[in-house]
Write a protein that holds these residues in place. Sequence first.
Motif, mmCIF file in Angstrom:
data_model
loop_
_atom_site.group_PDB
_atom_site.id
_atom_site.type_symbol
_atom_site.label_atom_id
_atom_site.label_comp_id
_atom_site.label_asym_id
_atom_site.label_seq_id
_atom_site.Cartn_x
_atom_site.Cartn_y
_atom_site.Cartn_z
ATOM 1 N N THR A 141 0.792 -1.234 0.000
ATOM 2 C CA THR A 141 0.000 0.000 0.000
ATOM 3 C C THR A 141 0.820 1.279 0.000
ATOM 4 O O THR A 141 0.282 2.355 -0.246
ATOM 5 N N THR A 197 -5.296 3.554 -1.462
ATOM 6 C CA THR A 197 -4.769 2.393 -2.186
ATOM 7 C C THR A 197 -5.173 1.116 -1.475
ATOM 8 O O THR A 197 -5.573 0.121 -2.102
ATOM 9 N N TYR A 202 -7.455 -2.045 -2.841
ATOM 10 C CA TYR A 202 -7.018 -3.440 -2.798
ATOM 11 C C TYR A 202 -8.081 -4.317 -2.140
ATOM 12 O O TYR A 202 -8.378 -5.421 -2.610
#
Length: 342
Positions: free
Chosen positions: A97, A103, A107
């Motif tokens: 990350t 982010t 994910y």
Amino acid sequence: MVNIKEVAERAGVSPSTVSRALSGRVAVSPETKEKVIRAVRELNYQPNALAKGLKEGRSRTIGLIIPNVRNLVFPAAIKGITDVAKKYGYTVILCNTDEDIETEKAYVDNLRKRLVDGLIFSTATAASTHILELKEQGFPVVLMIRHLEDKVDAVIVDNYRGGYEATQFLIQRGYRRIAFVNGTLELDLYRQRFAGYQAALAEAGIAYNEDLVVHGTRDWEDGYRAILTILERGQEPDAVFAASDPKALGVIKALKAKGLRVPDDIAVMGYDNLDMSELMDPPLTTMAQPFYEVGQRAAERLIKLINSKRKNKPMVERLPAQLLVRSSVDYGLAGQVIATGK
């Protein structure tokens, strides 16, 4: 690519019979199973794992989300996770990350679309509300190295005890002006190491001196600057406790640049026992963290949650650190390992 219908035609059975024979959950005659297996081998049939997962609601994959793939604390922990995953027939998907929460959330969304059975996070901070939401939804989640108090299952090292034992050891060796080069107080692991440092000083009757402390360091370069900051304040410690081995590396480099000898003038110890610690000059006294075991326990806990039919109360497991003495503090005790946390 060969499909299940072609296998069924070769074996002379229906596609559903092929599925039952390969799953092992529904009994088929030995003769039929043998024909199916023979057809699978002849055609080199590879079952579609995603399709199988959609049907069963399981993918036998777990996601591992870490903050920085370059951080050397993770290789051993990842090995522990993958060894356990392999043992139980799981595949691990690794995501990095860079400490960016958006982010990380992306994910998580992507991994859930891929039907991962559970997630291991080593990224938890006070802002990790999405992890708490996953836990509330009943999705299997385990934290590793970092944790969120007792709200989510976690496997960590006893950082308070580690900070206390490290400082106590330096005090027992006769040091009194012990500087502390710490990480960010936004992370509980650094708050706990700092609290252990303070507790050991207080127990020994040594007054806490904030001019000997620098928080917020991240890497060896920050460690380098931190000890220079302490020296520029007019403080010269007789020992430095760095909250990670890379920070300790920076401290040693800075002290040498100032013409100070380690440990003759100032002793230095770290926290981690990364591979680099034994290769430093001098080799680094440090608190060894059992990263491989942390990874093992985290994976075992996650698989247990995946297979559980009920909602379990979160459990936080704290593993002990070990004091590993090398010559950056004391030549006479170099090489000894002293168990702590028990």
